[in-house]
Design a protein around this motif. Structure first.
Motif, mmCIF file in Angstrom:
data_model
loop_
_atom_site.group_PDB
_atom_site.id
_atom_site.type_symbol
_atom_site.label_atom_id
_atom_site.label_comp_id
_atom_site.label_asym_id
_atom_site.label_seq_id
_atom_site.Cartn_x
_atom_site.Cartn_y
_atom_site.Cartn_z
ATOM 1 N N GLY B 410 0.811 -1.215 0.000
ATOM 2 C CA GLY B 410 0.000 0.000 0.000
ATOM 3 C C GLY B 410 0.839 1.256 0.000
ATOM 4 N N ALA B 411 2.079 1.148 0.363
ATOM 5 C CA ALA B 411 2.986 2.296 0.375
ATOM 6 C C ALA B 411 4.401 1.744 0.319
ATOM 7 C CB ALA B 411 2.812 3.114 1.650
ATOM 8 N N GLU B 412 5.313 2.565 -0.190
ATOM 9 C CA GLU B 412 6.702 2.136 -0.191
ATOM 10 C C GLU B 412 7.570 3.239 0.383
ATOM 11 O OE1 GLU B 412 8.754 -0.334 -3.381
ATOM 12 O OE2 GLU B 412 9.728 1.615 -3.625
ATOM 13 N N VAL B 413 8.280 2.907 1.432
ATOM 14 C CA VAL B 413 9.193 3.849 2.064
ATOM 15 C C VAL B 413 10.509 3.875 1.283
ATOM 16 C CG1 VAL B 413 10.562 4.212 4.147
ATOM 17 C CG2 VAL B 413 8.160 3.576 4.344
ATOM 18 N N GLY B 414 10.836 2.764 0.676
ATOM 19 C CA GLY B 414 12.066 2.644 -0.093
ATOM 20 C C GLY B 414 12.354 1.169 -0.305
ATOM 21 N N VAL B 415 13.432 0.887 -1.023
ATOM 22 C CA VAL B 415 13.874 -0.497 -1.182
ATOM 23 C C VAL B 415 15.214 -0.612 -0.471
ATOM 24 C CG1 VAL B 415 14.569 -2.298 -2.798
ATOM 25 C CG2 VAL B 415 12.682 -0.785 -3.387
ATOM 26 N N SER B 416 15.321 -1.597 0.411
ATOM 27 C CA SER B 416 16.525 -1.732 1.225
ATOM 28 C C SER B 416 17.340 -2.939 0.806
ATOM 29 C CB SER B 416 16.120 -1.864 2.701
ATOM 30 O OG SER B 416 17.171 -2.430 3.442
ATOM 31 N N THR B 417 18.651 -2.723 0.644
ATOM 32 C CA THR B 417 19.542 -3.864 0.425
ATOM 33 C C THR B 417 20.356 -4.131 1.689
ATOM 34 O OG1 THR B 417 21.120 -2.348 -0.595
ATOM 35 C CG2 THR B 417 19.711 -3.588 -2.067
ATOM 36 N N ASN B 418 19.923 -3.580 2.813
ATOM 37 C CA ASN B 418 20.561 -3.859 4.100
ATOM 38 C C ASN B 418 20.365 -5.321 4.494
ATOM 39 O OD1 ASN B 418 20.852 -1.122 4.110
ATOM 40 N ND2 ASN B 418 19.645 -0.741 5.945
ATOM 41 N N LYS B 419 21.163 -5.768 5.454
ATOM 42 C CA LYS B 419 20.989 -7.122 5.979
ATOM 43 C C LYS B 419 20.315 -7.113 7.363
ATOM 44 C CE LYS B 419 22.346 -10.449 4.359
ATOM 45 N NZ LYS B 419 23.594 -11.147 4.177
ATOM 46 N N THR B 420 20.028 -5.934 7.898
ATOM 47 C CA THR B 420 19.332 -5.861 9.189
ATOM 48 C C THR B 420 18.118 -4.955 9.067
ATOM 49 O OG1 THR B 420 20.784 -4.059 9.878
ATOM 50 C CG2 THR B 420 21.416 -6.256 10.598
ATOM 51 N N HIS B 421 17.245 -5.070 10.050
ATOM 52 C CA HIS B 421 16.021 -4.259 10.197
ATOM 53 C C HIS B 421 14.978 -4.537 9.124
ATOM 54 C CE1 HIS B 421 13.444 -1.247 11.806
ATOM 55 N NE2 HIS B 421 13.481 -0.509 10.720
ATOM 56 N N ALA B 422 15.166 -3.991 7.916
ATOM 57 C CA ALA B 422 14.155 -4.150 6.873
ATOM 58 C C ALA B 422 14.862 -4.376 5.553
ATOM 59 C CB ALA B 422 13.280 -2.907 6.801
ATOM 60 N N ARG B 423 14.308 -5.266 4.760
ATOM 61 C CA ARG B 423 14.991 -5.718 3.555
ATOM 62 C C ARG B 423 14.002 -5.748 2.395
ATOM 63 N NH1 ARG B 423 18.247 -11.463 2.935
ATOM 64 N NH2 ARG B 423 19.966 -10.589 1.750
ATOM 65 N N GLY B 424 14.489 -5.400 1.201
ATOM 66 C CA GLY B 424 13.619 -5.410 0.029
ATOM 67 C C GLY B 424 12.728 -4.182 0.035
ATOM 68 N N PRO B 425 11.614 -4.244 -0.724
ATOM 69 C CA PRO B 425 10.671 -3.125 -0.675
ATOM 70 C C PRO B 425 10.174 -2.987 0.764
ATOM 71 C CG PRO B 425 10.155 -4.593 -2.497
ATOM 72 C CD PRO B 425 11.176 -5.293 -1.662
ATOM 73 N N VAL B 426 10.189 -1.766 1.284
ATOM 74 C CA VAL B 426 9.841 -1.559 2.685
ATOM 75 C C VAL B 426 8.563 -0.730 2.765
ATOM 76 C CG1 VAL B 426 10.613 -0.607 4.883
ATOM 77 C CG2 VAL B 426 12.267 -1.667 3.347
ATOM 78 N N GLY B 427 7.574 -1.276 3.442
ATOM 79 C CA GLY B 427 6.337 -0.537 3.683
ATOM 80 C C GLY B 427 6.414 0.141 5.038
ATOM 81 N N LEU B 428 5.262 0.485 5.568
ATOM 82 C CA LEU B 428 5.220 1.187 6.852
ATOM 83 C C LEU B 428 5.937 0.422 7.953
ATOM 84 C CD1 LEU B 428 1.610 2.644 7.101
ATOM 85 C CD2 LEU B 428 3.764 3.915 7.093
ATOM 86 N N GLU B 429 5.971 -0.908 7.863
ATOM 87 C CA GLU B 429 6.567 -1.691 8.954
ATOM 88 C C GLU B 429 8.071 -1.442 9.088
ATOM 89 O OE1 GLU B 429 6.163 -3.020 6.097
ATOM 90 O OE2 GLU B 429 7.940 -4.241 5.750
ATOM 91 N N GLY B 430 8.678 -0.858 8.048
ATOM 92 C CA GLY B 430 10.090 -0.487 8.157
ATOM 93 C C GLY B 430 10.310 0.747 9.017
ATOM 94 N N LEU B 431 9.227 1.452 9.321
ATOM 95 C CA LEU B 431 9.320 2.665 10.139
ATOM 96 C C LEU B 431 8.952 2.395 11.589
ATOM 97 C CD1 LEU B 431 7.835 5.334 7.697
ATOM 98 C CD2 LEU B 431 10.180 4.517 7.938
ATOM 99 N N VAL B 432 8.710 1.131 11.907
ATOM 100 C CA VAL B 432 8.424 0.799 13.305
ATOM 101 C C VAL B 432 9.437 -0.221 13.833
ATOM 102 C CG1 VAL B 432 5.951 1.303 13.101
ATOM 103 C CG2 VAL B 432 6.752 -1.052 12.784
ATOM 104 N N ILE B 433 9.567 -0.259 15.150
ATOM 105 C CA ILE B 433 10.356 -1.253 15.844
ATOM 106 C C ILE B 433 9.428 -1.729 16.969
ATOM 107 C CG2 ILE B 433 11.586 0.610 17.103
ATOM 108 C CD1 ILE B 433 13.194 -2.711 16.076
ATOM 109 N N TYR B 434 9.965 -2.300 18.003
ATOM 110 C CA TYR B 434 9.084 -2.766 19.072
ATOM 111 C C TYR B 434 9.696 -2.411 20.411
ATOM 112 C CZ TYR B 434 12.561 -6.469 18.775
ATOM 113 O OH TYR B 434 13.744 -7.153 18.711
ATOM 114 N N LYS B 435 8.861 -2.416 21.428
ATOM 115 C CA LYS B 435 9.372 -2.339 22.790
ATOM 116 C C LYS B 435 8.724 -3.471 23.573
ATOM 117 C CE LYS B 435 7.881 2.026 23.730
ATOM 118 N NZ LYS B 435 7.367 3.211 24.480
#
Lengths: 481, 481
Positions: B410-435
């Motif tokens: 539904g949205a794309e924040v960007g495409v990540s080639t990182n190996k941590t956090h968020a990978r590939g096309p990143v939606g809203l879930e790439g802008l959240v973490i957890y506590k």
């Protein structure tokens, strides 16, 4: 290729192979490692005695602390066996790799799977305790990662003996499997586990961002900070553990005593111990704060009080006054106390007028590790847990619960105060990431859209259990189709 | 505090408040932003005309490309309305914050929840297109993050006018809510969205790791690389998109043609276009490779062939020979071609002898973005998808599917080639973490263990639906108890 680049490259090659290794293979490898370590016990303890002898000279010369020397020792009763049991425990954990985290049907015959996979190559840097080599090697293999390990220089001989045994176990397994049929094949290269020796090696490896994916420092604040400032590779860990506990207006005295004493005194050197106590101002007007302070001093805690809380203690009715009896155990605080990780039985105390003020203090001075509120007011607790920016936000519980084993992870890779990837106590899932598998049948993007001869995507969410592996999912789908 | 630190500090203050804002408040804020942008349309377009006028001078002076100039324009038919519709679409997405990701009962009355929460402060750097300000501001607010935005210098007036409108909307909402009862309260500070102007500001902000949690560069390879090399803050994005497609021995010709033509020709400048074609050597001995090459050349693709594949084309029976007819469209490759992101209708071709060789080539030369295999052999496909270290590993599908909208985010924040956090096309879930929230009732760690008067942890996994919010979970638990 220089020797440092070669080490990183070897690890990357091993990591590429490790991606394709299944749970059964990893389990057999871990069992072989236990066997090999057991049979190499005498060699390893001999190496440990060399390290201890050299370390003792350092202790006698006043260059090494007695406690560091003790941490070096692998010969204590049951220590070696506990180390091996640790590997067996890790073997029993659920495999974090190959789990289907999400599945979406994009179109007929075009299915997208988000599948967990290893991060790749880990660089783990730790101090003194040589058994960490075994623990980290097992965690890395279980999660299909290659690991480059650097222990403290005091444990060099022990670490080398241990890693030699691990590498021999992997080598033997590879050779043996070539003589057998495929079913028992183990194909994990010895380079999955490498040990490097010097600090200079580390500085070189920190530049190998082409091959190394994640750095995990386990040790002192100084070690972690040095690494964070000297690499582009993501670092998982925490430099500081500056945890606070806020005793709110509606807190129950007995509950506050239990929680704060536990949070401060059970292991003051731990990163999850409370360093700052925030107290609602209302408690200064009653016996509440006096009673809490008295309990803490009875437990040998030194209180560094702000002006208001110190005055409350000075005004308490006891004769002779509590403050005079407590002596050095009650002191006036200085501003730096609220930014200090004491790591001993010292507690900075600050009076606040509201939960908002408490949250503001924590967000400004804390280390985003773990912070607690003691309150009977659910709404206030939720406000605190939402508004405090920390890996752990606790309600009526001791900050000392922040630990991978206490959380039930079965293993702890470290505690992270990062804001991305993994936060708080990190189990095996911190060593994995995901990749997207797209299964098609000649599908082309040109066929989707709003134009003529184009169709929309279905984007139908497929149900997955988060414990499900791709193989299980595929079997199940075929059965139900 | 200098002005740059002040900007970062303001964003952090806003982020602290944003943590406590609920879905309904965010939705009302997004709707108010749409209204305000609509009513400020004339002002924004006026600013856009200033930018365009200045840019036209640059174009005429040969200092700016016509295509960059076009991207600047907000006055095209429906462009402004599409921009507003984008915000409405983001408003409708599921709130990524406050989801219970896991829950464990540690003991009676002691429950641990892993809850999604915002990352905090985002620094987003992009080029030219001014509507990105609106898009990013909406994505950030929807995920409860504060954002500092820097657009291309060519779009400065437009970006400023847009951000002023957004900030006014937030300001008006805050003021209005103070006159009303609590139920309609919106408490999002205007500093949730800030725009900075100069390149110097960015260099200063990249040092603000105390306040900024994540940098998201959206733009050229050079921009992304500059940022990656100049900050300690985690960077979400990709510098390169060097995707490969491997045509395996069992591939079907028609399917290969469809997929490779789509992967190369539908948008050659996109990061998910295929740049390298790996071909199994068996196809050189038959008409397969010749047919595939002919189709690509018919689609205006220039082939940079290795010696073996070039010879196969030279040897093809056609008269006059295919290679002579194709002219410049068939060339001999040089080694650098396999490390080049052409971003046009050029394709490097390499012959390989096995899937292992294909995987090795991709793992060495690829950019961990998206790689595909064309094969009828399921076992080989799975081997490829496991062994290739990339964010996307595709089977019989075009690499061009690697896109957040195509994946259904539904949205794309960007495409990540990182190996941590968020990978590939990143939606809203790439802008959240957890506590971790721990809910107790005076629980202390000293009561758990194997000693006298100690008890073990229960570590009972509580069922959660991953769409469930903590409030829903708590209600449900109370109903069933």
């Amino acid at each position: 290729m220089d020797s440092i680049t070669q080490i990183a490259f070897n690890a990357r090659q091993a990591a590429n192979i490790l991606q394709t290794v299944d749970t059964a293979q990893k389990s057999r490898a871990l069992k072989l490692i236990i066997q090999k370590l057991a049979s190499a016990k005498e060699d390893i303890l001999k190496a440990n005695r060399v390290d201890k002898e050299l370390a003792l000279q350092q202790v006698n010369a006043g260059k090494l602390s007695q406690s560091l020397y003790k941490r070096l020792d692998l010969e204590g009763a049951g220590k070696f066996e506990t180390m091996l049991q640790g590997v067996a425990d890790i073997d029993l954990l659920e495999d974090p790799v190959g789990k289907v985290l999400a599945a979406t049907k994009l179109d007929t015959g075009l299915e997208l799977y988000r599948v967990s996979c290893p991060v790749g190559v880990l660089l783990v840097i730790f101090e003194a305790r040589p058994e960490v080599v075994v623990n980290i090697a097992a965690l890395a293999l279980k999660s299909s990662n290659a690991a480059i390990l650097k222990g403290g220089k005091e444990s060099l001989h022990t670490c080398t003996a241990i890693s030699n045994a691990i590498r021999e176990a992997l080598d033997d397994a590879c050779k043996a499997s070539k003589d057998e049929d495929g079913s028992q094949q183990i194909n994990i290269p010895a380079n999955a586990v490498q040990v490097v020796e010097s600090r200079e090696d580390i500085d070189g490896l920190l530049k190998q961002d082409k091959y190394i994916d994640l750095v995990i420092p386990r040790g002192s604040n100084a070690l972690v900070k040095h690494i964070q400032w000297n690499t582009r590779i993501p670092v998982l860990g925490h430099a500081d553990g500056l945890c606070a506990t806020y005793v709110a207006e509606s807190a129950q005295l007995q509950l506050a005593k239990t929680v704060v004493v536990d949070a401060k005194t059970t292991y003051p050197a731990a990163c999850n111990s409370t360093e700052t106590l925030l107290v609602h101002e209302s408690h200064l007007k009653t016996d509440f704060f006096y009673e809490l302070a008295k309990t803490l001093v009875d437990n040998k805690v030194t209180l560094k009080c702000d002006a208001a809380s110190l005055k409350a203690l000075q005004d308490s009715k006891e004769t002779p006054s509590f403050v005079s009896t407590a002596g050095d155990n009650v002191q006036e605080s200085v501003p730096e106390d609220y930014d200090t990780e004491f790591l001993d039985l010292t507690l900075a105390i600050k009076t606040v007028g509201s939960v908002e003020e408490a949250m503001e203090h924590i967000n400004e001075h804390g280390s985003k590790h773990t912070d607690a509120i003691i309150t009977e007011d659910e709404k206030e607790a939720k406000q605190f847990m939402a508004g405090v920016d920390a890996a752990g936000v606790y309600w009526n519980a001791s900050t000392r619960f922040a630990d991978g084993f206490r959380y039930g992870f079965g293993a702890e890779v470290g505690v992270s105060t990062n804001k991305t990837h993994a936060r708080g106590p990190v189990g095996l899932e911190g060593l994995v990431i995901y990749k997207y598998q797209l299964h098609g049948n000649g599908h082309a993007t040109a066929n989707y859209g709003t134009g003529a001869h184009q169709k929309p995507y279905l984007h139908e969410r497929l149900p997955v259990d988060d414990r499900e592996s791709l193989q299980e999912l595929s079997n199940k789908r075929q059965r139900t189709e």
